[in-house]
Write an enzyme that holds these catalytic residues in place. Sequence first.
Site, PDB file in Angstrom:
ATOM      1  N   GLU A  71     -63.317  -8.218  61.018  1.00  9.06           N
ATOM      2  CA  GLU A  71     -64.307  -7.166  59.628  1.00  9.06           C
ATOM      3  C   GLU A  71     -63.832  -6.320  58.797  1.00  9.06           C
ATOM      4  O   GLU A  71     -64.552  -5.166  59.957  1.00  9.06           O
ATOM      5  CB  GLU A  71     -65.706  -7.670  60.071  1.00  9.06           C
ATOM      6  CG  GLU A  71     -66.556  -7.594  58.742  1.00  9.06           C
ATOM      7  CD  GLU A  71     -66.425  -8.081  57.442  1.00  9.06           C
ATOM      8  OE1 GLU A  71     -66.677  -6.956  56.299  1.00  9.06           O
ATOM      9  OE2 GLU A  71     -66.241  -9.214  57.238  1.00  9.06           O
ATOM     10  N   CYS A  87     -74.915 -11.630  53.069  1.00 10.39           N
ATOM     11  CA  CYS A  87     -76.348 -12.080  53.451  1.00 10.39           C
ATOM     12  C   CYS A  87     -77.176 -11.156  54.375  1.00 10.39           C
ATOM     13  O   CYS A  87     -78.176 -10.366  54.006  1.00 10.39           O
ATOM     14  CB  CYS A  87     -76.784 -13.366  54.228  1.00 10.39           C
ATOM     15  SG  CYS A  87     -78.057 -13.707  54.861  1.00 10.39           S
ATOM     16  N   CYS A 139     -79.021 -12.028  51.252  1.00 12.86           N
ATOM     17  CA  CYS A 139     -80.329 -12.594  51.404  1.00 12.86           C
ATOM     18  C   CYS A 139     -81.429 -11.448  51.897  1.00 12.86           C
ATOM     19  O   CYS A 139     -82.540 -11.561  51.363  1.00 12.86           O
ATOM     20  CB  CYS A 139     -80.283 -13.954  52.654  1.00 12.86           C
ATOM     21  SG  CYS A 139     -79.036 -14.739  51.888  1.00 12.86           S
ATOM     22  N   LYS A 196     -82.557  -8.113  49.610  1.00 11.73           N
ATOM     23  CA  LYS A 196     -83.343  -9.335  48.410  1.00 11.73           C
ATOM     24  C   LYS A 196     -84.360  -9.767  48.838  1.00 11.73           C
ATOM     25  O   LYS A 196     -85.293  -9.164  47.784  1.00 11.73           O
ATOM     26  CB  LYS A 196     -82.264 -10.602  48.187  1.00 11.73           C
ATOM     27  CG  LYS A 196     -83.078 -11.115  47.226  1.00 11.73           C
ATOM     28  CD  LYS A 196     -82.686 -11.988  46.678  1.00 11.73           C
ATOM     29  CE  LYS A 196     -82.724 -13.036  47.977  1.00 11.73           C
ATOM     30  NZ  LYS A 196     -82.147 -14.192  48.063  1.00 11.73           N
ATOM     31  N   TYR A 212     -79.109 -17.643  40.166  1.00 10.52           N
ATOM     32  CA  TYR A 212     -80.644 -17.573  41.200  1.00 10.52           C
ATOM     33  C   TYR A 212     -80.685 -15.524  41.143  1.00 10.52           C
ATOM     34  O   TYR A 212     -81.350 -15.827  41.352  1.00 10.52           O
ATOM     35  CB  TYR A 212     -80.499 -18.369  42.409  1.00 10.52           C
ATOM     36  CG  TYR A 212     -79.982 -17.793  43.380  1.00 10.52           C
ATOM     37  CD1 TYR A 212     -79.858 -16.887  44.629  1.00 10.52           C
ATOM     38  CD2 TYR A 212     -78.433 -18.634  43.107  1.00 10.52           C
ATOM     39  CE1 TYR A 212     -78.429 -16.587  45.291  1.00 10.52           C
ATOM     40  CE2 TYR A 212     -77.359 -18.360  43.732  1.00 10.52           C
ATOM     41  CZ  TYR A 212     -77.629 -16.665  45.409  1.00 10.52           C
ATOM     42  OH  TYR A 212     -76.321 -16.650  46.063  1.00 10.52           O
ATOM     43  N   GLU A 257     -83.674 -13.868  40.191  1.00 14.46           N
ATOM     44  CA  GLU A 257     -84.473 -12.452  41.362  1.00 14.46           C
ATOM     45  C   GLU A 257     -84.652 -11.660  41.399  1.00 14.46           C
ATOM     46  O   GLU A 257     -85.688 -10.868  41.671  1.00 14.46           O
ATOM     47  CB  GLU A 257     -83.681 -13.423  42.790  1.00 14.46           C
ATOM     48  CG  GLU A 257     -83.822 -14.114  43.496  1.00 14.46           C
ATOM     49  CD  GLU A 257     -83.149 -14.914  44.218  1.00 14.46           C
ATOM     50  OE1 GLU A 257     -83.270 -16.086  45.339  1.00 14.46           O
ATOM     51  OE2 GLU A 257     -82.320 -14.389  44.598  1.00 14.46           O
ATOM     52  N   GLY A 274     -71.873 -14.402  38.166  1.00 14.18           N
ATOM     53  CA  GLY A 274     -71.669 -15.156  38.977  1.00 14.18           C
ATOM     54  C   GLY A 274     -70.823 -14.521  39.668  1.00 14.18           C
ATOM     55  O   GLY A 274     -70.366 -13.325  39.925  1.00 14.18           O
ATOM     56  N   ASP A 296     -68.584 -19.643  52.149  1.00 17.14           N
ATOM     57  CA  ASP A 296     -68.491 -19.166  50.163  1.00 17.14           C
ATOM     58  C   ASP A 296     -66.849 -18.902  49.619  1.00 17.14           C
ATOM     59  O   ASP A 296     -66.922 -19.221  47.937  1.00 17.14           O
ATOM     60  CB  ASP A 296     -69.294 -17.051  49.783  1.00 17.14           C
ATOM     61  CG  ASP A 296     -70.901 -18.246  49.912  1.00 17.14           C
ATOM     62  OD1 ASP A 296     -70.911 -18.987  50.289  1.00 17.14           O
ATOM     63  OD2 ASP A 296     -71.327 -17.077  49.110  1.00 17.14           O
ATOM     64  N   HIS A 330    -105.702 -29.741  54.468  1.00 15.38           N
ATOM     65  CA  HIS A 330    -106.589 -29.491  53.119  1.00 15.38           C
ATOM     66  C   HIS A 330    -107.937 -28.354  53.916  1.00 15.38           C
ATOM     67  O   HIS A 330    -107.923 -28.151  54.858  1.00 15.38           O
ATOM     68  CB  HIS A 330    -107.146 -30.366  53.141  1.00 15.38           C
ATOM     69  CG  HIS A 330    -108.217 -30.467  51.505  1.00 15.38           C
ATOM     70  ND1 HIS A 330    -107.821 -30.085  49.967  1.00 15.38           N
ATOM     71  CD2 HIS A 330    -109.433 -29.765  51.438  1.00 15.38           C
ATOM     72  CE1 HIS A 330    -108.905 -29.774  49.296  1.00 15.38           C
ATOM     73  NE2 HIS A 330    -110.280 -29.535  50.620  1.00 15.38           N
ATOM     74  N   GLU A 381    -100.839 -30.223  50.424  1.00 16.94           N
ATOM     75  CA  GLU A 381    -101.160 -31.575  50.666  1.00 16.94           C
ATOM     76  C   GLU A 381    -100.879 -31.983  48.776  1.00 16.94           C
ATOM     77  O   GLU A 381    -100.736 -33.369  49.230  1.00 16.94           O
ATOM     78  CB  GLU A 381    -102.613 -31.610  50.667  1.00 16.94           C
ATOM     79  CG  GLU A 381    -103.065 -30.944  49.452  1.00 16.94           C
ATOM     80  CD  GLU A 381    -104.408 -31.020  49.925  1.00 16.94           C
ATOM     81  OE1 GLU A 381    -105.650 -31.915  50.143  1.00 16.94           O
ATOM     82  OE2 GLU A 381    -105.391 -30.240  49.405  1.00 16.94           O
TER      83      GLU A 381
END
Length: 454
Positions: A32, A40, A45, A48, A174, A178, A258, A299, A431, A436
């Site tokens: 990495e 993420c 994610c 954010k 999205y 967001e 994008g 991805d 409830h 519900e």
Amino acid sequence: MDFDLFVIGGGSAGVRCGRIAAGHGARVGIAEARFWGGTCVNVGCVPKKLMVQAAEYSALAEDARGFGWDIAVRGHDWSRLARARDGEVARLSGIYRRLLEGAGAAVFEARARLLDAHTVEVDGQRVTARHIVIATGGAPVRPAFPGAEHCLVSDDLFTLPRRPDRVVLLGGGYIACEFASILHGLGAKVHQLYRGPLFLRGFDDDIREGLAEEMRAAGIDLRFDCDALRVEKAHDGFIVHTTDGRILEADAVFAAVGRRPNIAGLGLEDAGVRVTGRGAIAVDEAGRTSVPHIYALGDVTDRLNLTPVATAQGHALADTLFGGNPRTVSLENVPTGIFTIPPIGTVGLSEAQAAKRGPVDVYLARFRPLRHAITGRDRKTLMKLVVDRQTQRVLGAHMLGEDAPEIIQGIAIAVVMGATKQDFDRTIGVHPSAAEEFVTMRQKRPDPLAEAAE
């Protein structure tokens, strides 16, 4: 061979695949170059959602007055939020690396590239592997209009030293929605521009329209069928010229238009790995590329770009190759959340998608949550079921409103299992709750085609 498996990419797919494979006894190497946990954990994610939660507190303090609390809001400390957010991100990123080391994987903090179908160059050395996994994720797309170099992309939100007061957001996915909610909730004046007639293309139309109403009611300036022509630097910010002839002044311009697969410099051509016309790595349902022992996950394949999908794919591949449990991950009925304010939760087919398969029954409820009967806030919750008319199987469940992602996770189990509308009907509701409503909807929405025939 130096390794049974070498993984390029330390995000959700790569780490899960490498860790599980090592747990099965495989010799695993993983590289990495940027940060463990991928988009993420570091610029997606997790940070954010922490910022979304921060953005909700101003409205919560205001709503508290309806319940007898007198809470004074004296402004927001962006730097304090950033420190807390970054501390949690660093903690999680460290966990990802420690999980790999604990499983016995060899960890390389360096960029890796393929030299041939079995050889990887990493950290100045060459290593060989029987199987190779590419899990390098995606990267933000930058626009091409004049002045685009002045635009920020999604990664940049998490390194801003202070909150911009005036923001222009370009995009209708999205991420753009967001970010509009985050920045508006933290006190910025937000203009969101989208080139199409309605944002969140691919999601259910009632949910898309409902979110647009809620965002506008909150004070976000939404402009559809509108885009940026050019961006100019001004002495105190930027000037955005739009396709509808407007001029907007901004302290920051975000281009959330994008993401694309992150494949540059991987040496795919040297290994014979085929890439699609969209720039994604071509794979079969098991993640196998055009080279049988090289796989791509998450991805970078541009199929269904969600962290839990990438994680599941990594686990399934490790079990298949080294655990004696061959399996794949279905991309049908995958639930997802959009962490706008209010949020969206959805699973299965939209009404438009389902209608292409045959006649459907639609059940729709829209109501003010109990909380806002007291606060006076003009906010609605929208819930929707899309049902196959012949089999009565629930094909899609969609919700816009507080706690929607939490609620839809449970509903998703029923949809994946093939529950019918009658199964929902005979389930007793909790409830009083918004959830519900999913088991008490009885009135079908009139079918416009049937009405037209009459």
